[in-house]
Design a protein around this motif. Structure first.
Motif, PDB file in Angstrom:
ATOM      1  N   PRO A 144       0.811  -1.226   0.000  1.00 12.07           N
ATOM      2  CA  PRO A 144       0.000   0.000   0.000  1.00 12.07           C
ATOM      3  C   PRO A 144       0.839   1.269   0.000  1.00 12.07           C
ATOM      4  CG  PRO A 144      -0.030  -1.024   2.169  1.00 12.07           C
ATOM      5  CD  PRO A 144       0.656  -1.991   1.243  1.00 12.07           C
ATOM      6  N   ASN A 145       2.112   1.167   0.386  1.00 10.22           N
ATOM      7  CA  ASN A 145       2.960   2.355   0.442  1.00 10.22           C
ATOM      8  C   ASN A 145       3.480   2.768  -0.936  1.00 10.22           C
ATOM      9  OD1 ASN A 145       2.896   2.481   3.350  1.00 10.22           O
ATOM     10  ND2 ASN A 145       4.212   0.677   3.332  1.00 10.22           N
ATOM     11  N   LYS A 146       3.278   1.920  -1.960  1.00  9.61           N
ATOM     12  CA  LYS A 146       3.799   2.220  -3.290  1.00  9.61           C
ATOM     13  C   LYS A 146       2.707   2.454  -4.315  1.00  9.61           C
ATOM     14  CE  LYS A 146       8.177  -0.292  -2.749  1.00  9.61           C
ATOM     15  NZ  LYS A 146       9.048  -1.374  -3.279  1.00  9.61           N
ATOM     16  N   SER A 147       1.467   2.500  -3.892  1.00  7.64           N
ATOM     17  CA  SER A 147       0.386   2.711  -4.833  1.00  7.64           C
ATOM     18  C   SER A 147       0.284   4.202  -5.175  1.00  7.64           C
ATOM     19  CB  SER A 147      -0.944   2.220  -4.247  1.00  7.64           C
ATOM     20  OG  SER A 147      -1.229   2.906  -3.040  1.00  7.64           O
ATOM     21  N   ALA A 148      -0.238   4.496  -6.367  1.00  2.00           N
ATOM     22  CA  ALA A 148      -0.410   5.873  -6.817  1.00  2.00           C
ATOM     23  C   ALA A 148      -1.879   6.267  -6.673  1.00  2.00           C
ATOM     24  CB  ALA A 148       0.029   6.010  -8.272  1.00  2.00           C
ATOM     25  N   PRO A 149      -2.169   7.319  -5.919  1.00  5.02           N
ATOM     26  CA  PRO A 149      -3.571   7.724  -5.751  1.00  5.02           C
ATOM     27  C   PRO A 149      -4.143   8.286  -7.036  1.00  5.02           C
ATOM     28  CG  PRO A 149      -2.121   9.370  -4.791  1.00  5.02           C
ATOM     29  CD  PRO A 149      -1.241   8.220  -5.217  1.00  5.02           C
ATOM     30  N   GLY A 150      -5.455   8.282  -7.133  1.00  9.53           N
ATOM     31  CA  GLY A 150      -6.106   8.887  -8.287  1.00  9.53           C
ATOM     32  C   GLY A 150      -6.004  10.405  -8.232  1.00  9.53           C
ATOM     33  N   VAL A 151      -6.071  11.030  -9.402  1.00 11.87           N
ATOM     34  CA  VAL A 151      -6.030  12.491  -9.491  1.00 11.87           C
ATOM     35  C   VAL A 151      -7.359  12.956 -10.087  1.00 11.87           C
ATOM     36  CG1 VAL A 151      -4.854  14.497 -10.475  1.00 11.87           C
ATOM     37  CG2 VAL A 151      -3.525  12.485  -9.797  1.00 11.87           C
ATOM     38  N   TYR A 152      -8.000  13.915  -9.404  1.00  7.94           N
ATOM     39  CA  TYR A 152      -9.330  14.346  -9.814  1.00  7.94           C
ATOM     40  C   TYR A 152      -9.467  15.864  -9.712  1.00  7.94           C
ATOM     41  CZ  TYR A 152     -10.118   9.448  -8.533  1.00  7.94           C
ATOM     42  OH  TYR A 152     -10.020   8.094  -8.406  1.00  7.94           O
ATOM     43  N   ILE A 153     -10.347  16.418 -10.524  1.00  6.75           N
ATOM     44  CA  ILE A 153     -10.840  17.773 -10.304  1.00  6.75           C
ATOM     45  C   ILE A 153     -12.122  17.621  -9.497  1.00  6.75           C
ATOM     46  CG2 ILE A 153     -11.710  19.889 -11.361  1.00  6.75           C
ATOM     47  CD1 ILE A 153     -10.017  19.251 -13.813  1.00  6.75           C
ATOM     48  N   GLU A 154     -12.099  18.116  -8.282  1.00  3.21           N
ATOM     49  CA  GLU A 154     -13.203  17.878  -7.353  1.00  3.21           C
ATOM     50  C   GLU A 154     -14.352  18.841  -7.634  1.00  3.21           C
ATOM     51  OE1 GLU A 154     -13.290  15.385  -5.476  1.00  3.21           O
ATOM     52  OE2 GLU A 154     -11.204  14.695  -5.423  1.00  3.21           O
ATOM     53  N   VAL A 155     -15.049  18.607  -8.734  1.00  8.78           N
ATOM     54  CA  VAL A 155     -16.116  19.499  -9.179  1.00  8.78           C
ATOM     55  C   VAL A 155     -17.192  19.707  -8.110  1.00  8.78           C
ATOM     56  CG1 VAL A 155     -17.919  19.865 -10.904  1.00  8.78           C
ATOM     57  CG2 VAL A 155     -15.686  18.971 -11.595  1.00  8.78           C
ATOM     58  N   PRO A 156     -17.715  18.632  -7.462  1.00  8.52           N
ATOM     59  CA  PRO A 156     -18.767  18.865  -6.452  1.00  8.52           C
ATOM     60  C   PRO A 156     -18.309  19.785  -5.325  1.00  8.52           C
ATOM     61  CG  PRO A 156     -18.669  16.543  -7.060  1.00  8.52           C
ATOM     62  CD  PRO A 156     -17.465  17.191  -7.671  1.00  8.52           C
ATOM     63  N   THR A 157     -17.062  19.651  -4.894  1.00  3.42           N
ATOM     64  CA  THR A 157     -16.568  20.500  -3.808  1.00  3.42           C
ATOM     65  C   THR A 157     -16.402  21.942  -4.263  1.00  3.42           C
ATOM     66  OG1 THR A 157     -15.387  18.607  -2.870  1.00  3.42           O
ATOM     67  CG2 THR A 157     -14.721  20.783  -2.104  1.00  3.42           C
ATOM     68  N   ILE A 158     -15.884  22.127  -5.483  1.00  6.90           N
ATOM     69  CA  ILE A 158     -15.722  23.483  -6.017  1.00  6.90           C
ATOM     70  C   ILE A 158     -17.080  24.163  -6.149  1.00  6.90           C
ATOM     71  CG2 ILE A 158     -14.939  24.849  -7.982  1.00  6.90           C
ATOM     72  CD1 ILE A 158     -12.842  22.657  -8.530  1.00  6.90           C
ATOM     73  N   VAL A 159     -18.053  23.450  -6.709  1.00  6.34           N
ATOM     74  CA  VAL A 159     -19.403  24.009  -6.847  1.00  6.34           C
ATOM     75  C   VAL A 159     -19.972  24.360  -5.478  1.00  6.34           C
ATOM     76  CG1 VAL A 159     -21.784  23.453  -7.501  1.00  6.34           C
ATOM     77  CG2 VAL A 159     -19.891  22.887  -9.039  1.00  6.34           C
ATOM     78  N   SER A 160     -19.773  23.478  -4.503  1.00  5.89           N
ATOM     79  CA  SER A 160     -20.284  23.731  -3.158  1.00  5.89           C
ATOM     80  C   SER A 160     -19.693  25.007  -2.571  1.00  5.89           C
ATOM     81  CB  SER A 160     -19.965  22.536  -2.256  1.00  5.89           C
ATOM     82  OG  SER A 160     -20.379  22.778  -0.918  1.00  5.89           O
ATOM     83  N   GLN A 161     -18.396  25.227  -2.791  1.00  7.17           N
ATOM     84  CA  GLN A 161     -17.767  26.442  -2.271  1.00  7.17           C
ATOM     85  C   GLN A 161     -18.296  27.684  -2.985  1.00  7.17           C
ATOM     86  OE1 GLN A 161     -13.524  26.397  -1.810  1.00  7.17           O
ATOM     87  NE2 GLN A 161     -13.504  24.387  -0.822  1.00  7.17           N
ATOM     88  N   LEU A 162     -18.542  27.583  -4.282  1.00  5.50           N
ATOM     89  CA  LEU A 162     -19.112  28.722  -5.013  1.00  5.50           C
ATOM     90  C   LEU A 162     -20.538  29.014  -4.554  1.00  5.50           C
ATOM     91  CD1 LEU A 162     -17.802  28.033  -8.651  1.00  5.50           C
ATOM     92  CD2 LEU A 162     -16.873  29.603  -6.934  1.00  5.50           C
ATOM     93  N   VAL A 163     -21.255  27.985  -4.182  1.00  5.40           N
ATOM     94  CA  VAL A 163     -22.606  28.177  -3.640  1.00  5.40           C
ATOM     95  C   VAL A 163     -22.523  28.877  -2.290  1.00  5.40           C
ATOM     96  CG1 VAL A 163     -24.644  26.985  -2.735  1.00  5.40           C
ATOM     97  CG2 VAL A 163     -23.635  26.248  -4.898  1.00  5.40           C
ATOM     98  N   ASP A 164     -21.587  28.423  -1.437  1.00  2.00           N
ATOM     99  CA  ASP A 164     -21.424  29.056  -0.124  1.00  2.00           C
ATOM    100  C   ASP A 164     -21.083  30.540  -0.247  1.00  2.00           C
ATOM    101  OD1 ASP A 164     -21.926  26.631   1.056  1.00  2.00           O
ATOM    102  OD2 ASP A 164     -19.815  26.119   1.394  1.00  2.00           O
ATOM    103  N   GLN A 165     -20.344  30.892  -1.318  1.00  2.00           N
ATOM    104  CA  GLN A 165     -19.950  32.293  -1.537  1.00  2.00           C
ATOM    105  C   GLN A 165     -21.017  33.082  -2.308  1.00  2.00           C
ATOM    106  OE1 GLN A 165     -16.203  31.854  -3.570  1.00  2.00           O
ATOM    107  NE2 GLN A 165     -15.103  31.237  -1.717  1.00  2.00           N
ATOM    108  N   LYS A 166     -22.166  32.448  -2.538  1.00  2.00           N
ATOM    109  CA  LYS A 166     -23.295  33.071  -3.243  1.00  2.00           C
ATOM    110  C   LYS A 166     -22.963  33.392  -4.705  1.00  2.00           C
ATOM    111  CE  LYS A 166     -25.408  33.099   0.723  1.00  2.00           C
ATOM    112  NZ  LYS A 166     -26.426  32.059   1.026  1.00  2.00           N
ATOM    113  N   ILE A 167     -21.959  32.709  -5.243  1.00  2.00           N
ATOM    114  CA  ILE A 167     -21.614  32.896  -6.652  1.00  2.00           C
ATOM    115  C   ILE A 167     -22.552  32.076  -7.531  1.00  2.00           C
ATOM    116  CG2 ILE A 167     -19.774  32.716  -8.377  1.00  2.00           C
ATOM    117  CD1 ILE A 167     -19.342  34.794  -6.153  1.00  2.00           C
TER     118      ILE A 167
END
Length: 304
Positions: A179-202
């Motif tokens: 487990p110490n040599k595995s490569a994690p996945g790489v993602y653009i965390e769209v749901p989290t970004i959208v959630s933060q924009l909602v919190d900022q009233k954007i």
């Protein structure tokens, strides 16, 4: 319950076998000190000099007792996967030569195939007067067991035992990784970004109606999250770079810009509402996959 239904239910039960592997236990092991003789693998615990750790085997074979003769009475056939190196004494020699004391536990991953009957066995059992199938979990040094209770003729029983003798009785398959040599996945965390924009009233779910509705205006339909383009551009470009899959150890500005563009491309202009964009729910709820997680090369693979 007829034979076909009962056998299928048993197969489903085996597919739902509980998880016996434990990533935490694997993370405690020192894979740089692994001992591998081809049939046996031993991996010690980190920072230990006592030779303790876990052992795995590659040389599994069938172990079983032939049921007593006689037809048309209920019998039980139990076939185990056990390491040949233990039965031959090779493992005892391996332990002495390396001065080790392995834990008496068999670790396998959650998705391991353990003593799954072959298609030939399943099809044959469907012709028996009675048959039930069950599997027993790992128990050191045994990998697993397939247990069949049945009632049939001597001729059909002979065909069942022939499948055991020709090693066509059951499957076992799994792979384990450091487990110490595995490569994690790489993602653009769209749901989290959208959630933060909602919190900022954007972003908001309600699209303001045009000040002067006309035939050119579109119906007011909620399909996602709405906002003014300049607000979306500005605030989404100043969000934590890790949400765009950028390592917080150092920000590559060009790579960050490219990831940000992929996020912005999820938005669509709102017809009849100049300056407004919308991101549909189907896009807002799904992160963008840059790369899937990759496990390291397995330190052991078993396939029968």
């Amino acid at each position: 319950m007829n034979k076909f239904t009962y056998i299928c239910a048993s197969a489903a039960l085996m597919a739902a076998t509980s998880a016996y592997s434990n990533d935490y236990k694997l993370s405690l092991l020192d894979f740089n000190s692994m001992i591998d003789n081809g049939d046996i693998i031993f991996v010690p615990f980190k920072k230990t000099t006592r030779g303790t750790g876990y052992v795995w085997f590659r040389d599994y074979q069938y172990d079983y007792l032939t049921p007593a003769p006689g037809e048309y009475r209920t019998k039980t056939l139990k076939v185990n996967f056990v390491p040949r190196s233990i039965q031959s004494g090779e493992f005892d020699l391996f332990v002495r030569e390396n001065n080790i004391s392995p834990n008496r536990e068999t670790i396998v991953p959650e998705d391991a195939v353990l003593c799954e009957p072959t298609q030939a066995v399943t099809q044959l059992l469907m012709t028996f007067e009675y048959a039930s199938v069950s599997t027993l979990p790992p128990g050191y040094p045994k990998l697993c067991s397939l247990v069949i209770r049945y009632n049939t003729s001597a001729e059909k029983e002979a065909r069942l035992l022939a499948l055991v003798d020709t090693k066509q009785f059951m499957h076992a398959k799994f792979a384990l990784y450091d487990p110490n040599k595995s490569a994690p996945g790489v993602y653009i965390e769209v749901p989290t970004i959208v959630s933060q924009l909602v919190d900022q009233k954007i972003l908001e779910q309600d699209l303001p109606l045009p000040p002067t509705p006309s035939e050119l205006g579109i119906p007011h339909i909620d399909i996602g999250w709405y906002g003014l383009d300049h607000g979306i551009n500005f605030y989404s470009s100043h969000i934590d770079p890790t949400l765009y899959g950028i390592d917080d150890g150092g920000v590559d500005k060009l790579l960050l810009f490219q990831r940000w563009i992929r996020f912005i491309e999820l938005f669509q202009p709102v017809l009849g509402q100049p300056g407004y964009w919308v991101i549909p729910d189907e896009h807002a709820e799904k992160r963008i996959v840059i790369s899937e997680p990759l496990p390291s090369t397995p330190f052991i693979e078993v396939s029968y």
